[in-house]
Design an enzyme around this catalytic site. Structure first.
Site: not given
Length: 663
Positions: A402, A425, A427-428, A469
């Site tokens: 990312e 997601f 969250d990532f 997630h």
């Protein structure tokens, strides 16, 4: 003396080129000597010395075309001087004057300049490598046949961004020269404590990447080899890892000194001084004599003093509050595109897909990047079929990295393109947090460079996805000046706001609640229309209280009110969290005299707290009840359905609305 550096006569450079290389190294050396004097006099605040390493910065810059991007570090003064930036602008930058490049907002070499195709670093060194990936990708997609060079030090190769950026460049065959200055120490930490391989260049094998080791103190080797590699990469795009063997003979910055370096090691490298050795080579080969050398020095010193006078005589910056606030975002006119009369009843997920597809048709310079977004269509199938229509160059699967991809998106923007990055997601996004909050958010404020990047954030609970997630983490970003945050609740809004986010030249975090993807339908205009970012929507008019919500919580509120028709509530769907439509909120609260703010995020530290504070500060005299916040438990989000329902603020919403209604 010449035994210290091998000046191979096979370089076949004419005398004019040799003398030009010498002068180009001499200029940053003489500037640095002057800066060290000014530092001791307290006329500049800090200095990161590149003395002894001039051959690398000068040689690389000379080898590249002037319209090719270079991303230097804080010891690469030679990059800036070789690109012929007026010295008074550099001096003004270091003194925090308006004549610099950052309006006094940053120091040292923490700036970029499109005029000279130089992109400066931030203190978090690693993301710079990913930015080079994005610049190179834009070069490749636009068939520019250009190379991009990016610098880092041996310490920077320990960062995850180094490995992510090299891997992406290798997988995508990007025309990047990764230039690593192995200068012996990362501040006081020696290379033996940084990595356990013999050479940094050896790491290229693991990425399937060509690599080379160059004597960084030999200007002829640096210039000739980089010129050769650059010409090759322009014809055959690919990344190359280059390790320059050199040494930092002064402190990390002047205050740190060099007491941690063994005396004999310093003496060894001082004897390999690139300027002294090259001067002796030129002298012994009767290319340079003392008279010419003195002429060069006198001319450079005169230029330094003349430009220092310009910088010193420049007026100090007078703070202007309006300017400071205005420059956080790039100003742009909202291009309103009206909704068509033609509509279709579609799901939230279809609206997002349509919006992306129509944006790809409109902006030929738009690239979509993310994990599994190509042939697979993304985990939510939003980009399903896009590769058939737009090709894999513009719809790009990314490795799981990312940080590098966000940095690359910024690089695309620097080089004239647009990017939409899908976080599989939301969250990532924590793995890409640094470049979002330190590159994208601060870019325009620091050096007037827009970041034309949209980051799509599939988020939210209610689907039994557990703690990794299910987060709705908008508060991480509403706190960061320079980011726009959009969070729609309905398909029509989602499509129009996504079009506006892609149109906007500023970085936008676009939150999409997963539980809404396939559960919410709406008649949505079929054309590519826009909705203004920063405008809330009043869904229901009412007189008893104001309920402020966004995303899935809007549907929670509407469900409660449907079950309690006796409550006359004004419901505001914020749609955008940054910038926040406070005018609509205040007007409503002053009318109803009561306010509830609903968020799905855990209660403490969320945006509801700020909205509550704003209402209290600006509408206190109108309030007939305490401002109430509704949020979820201050725990991670559990997986099991009963635990998840207990976690969500939805479980207490009815009671809170009744409490404030009856207050």
């Amino acid at each position: 003396m010449l035994d210290n550096i091998d000046y191979n006569l096979n370089y076949n450079l004419d005398h004019s080129t040799l003398l030009n290389l010498y002068q180009s190294m001499l200029k940053p050396r003489l500037i640095e000597k002057k800066m060290l004097i000014l530092l001791r006099q307290g006329k500049i605040s800090k200095w990161f010395s590149g003395i002894g390493q001039e051959a690398i910065a000068v040689g690389v810059t000379k080898a590249l075309d002037t319209d090719e991007y270079i991303l230097p570090m804080h010891r690469n003064l030679g990059v800036f001087t070789t690109r012929d930036i007026p010295l008074h602008r550099l001096f003004s930058q270091w003194q925090g004057k308006m004549g610099g490049f950052t309006k006094g907002r940053d120091r040292s070499f923490h700036f970029g300049t499109q005029e000279y195709n130089i992109i400066g670093m931030i203190s978090h060194l690693g993301p710079q490598l990913g930015v080079a990936d994005g610049i190179a990708l834009a070069n490749k997609l636009q068939n520019k046949n250009k190379v991009c060079a990016v610098f880092t030090g041996e310490g920077g190769t320990s960062e995850g961004d180094f490995h992510e950026a090299l891997n992406v460049a290798s997988v995508w065959s990007l025309p990047v020269l990764f230039c690593v200055e192995n200068n012996g120490y990362g501040l006081s930490t020696p290379v033996s404590e940084q990595f356990n391989c013999k050479n940094i260049a050896d790491k290229g094998v693991g990425f399937g990447m060509e690599s080379h080791i160059i004597d960084g103190n030999n200007i002829l080797e640096v210039y000739s080899k980089i010129k050769e590699l650059a010409e090759s990469v322009r014809k055959e795009p690919r990344p190359i890892l280059i390790e320059f063997k050199t040494f930092r003979v002064r402190g990390h910055e002047e205050a740190s000194g060099t007491k941690y370096v063994p005396k004999e090691l310093l003496e060894f490298w001082e004897a390999k001084d690139p300027i002294i050795n090259f001067k002796n080579y030129l002298t012994e080969n009767e290319i340079l004599d003392d008279a010419l050398d003195n002429e060069y020095k006198a001319k450079i010193i005169e230029e330094i003093n003349e430009h220092l006078d310009l910088a010193f005589n420049e007026a100090d910056i007078i703070p202007d509050l309006e300017t400071e606030i205005k420059d956080v975002f790039k100003t742009s006119e909202f291009d309103e595109i009206k909704k068509s009369a033609s509509t279709k009843n579609i799901r939230f997920v279809d609206a997002i897909s349509q919006g992306l597809e129509q944006a790809m048709e409109k902006y030929k310079n738009l690239v979509i990047m993310g994990q599994d977004v190509a042939d697979y269509g993304g985990v939510f199938k939003i980009t399903d079929g896009f590769t058939d229509k737009f090709g894999k160059d513009r719809v790009r699967n990314t490795p799981i990295c990312e940080s590098a991809i966000v940095s690359a998106a910024y690089g695309l923007s620097i080089n004239g393109m647009k990017a939409v990055v899908e976080m599989q997601f939301s969250d990532f996004v924590s793995s890409g947090f640094n470049p979002i909050v330190n590159l994208l958010a601060k870019s325009h404020y620091r050096w007037s460079q827009n970041a034309d990047v949209v980051i799509r954030m599939p988020c939210g609970a209610g689907v039994g996805a557990g703690p990794f997630h299910s987060q709705t983490n908008e508060a991480w970003f509403t706190k960061t000046p320079g980011l726009k945050v959009v969070y729609p609740a309905f398909p029509e809004d989602a499509k129009g706001l996504l079009a506006s986010a892609i149109q906007d030249p500023n970085p936008v975090l676009f939150f999409e609640h997963k539980a809404l993807y396939r559960s919410v339908y709406q008649e949505v205009p079929t054309n590519n229309y826009t909705l203004e970012i920063g405008k809330a929507n009043i869904l229901k008019s009412g007189a008893d209280l104001t309920i402020i919500a966004y995303g899935a919580t809007v549907h929670w509120v509407l469900e409660v009110l449907e079950n309690h028709p006796e409550i006359s509530a004004e419901v505001i769907d914020l749609r955008t969290l940054q910038p926040l439509d406070t005018d609509t909120v205040y007007e409503s609260v002053r009318k109803t005299n009561k306010a509830i703010i609903v968020q799905e995020d855990s209660l403490f530290g969320g945006i509801a707290s700020d909205i509550s504070a704003l209402i209290t500060e600006n509408c206190f005299n109108s309030l007939d009840a305490p401002v109430k916040r509704v949020g979820s438990l201050d725990t991670p989000i559990p997986f099991q359905s009963d635990l998840e329902q207990q976690y969500l603020g939805k479980s207490i919403l009815t009671n809170v609305i009744l409490e404030i209604h009856n207050y």
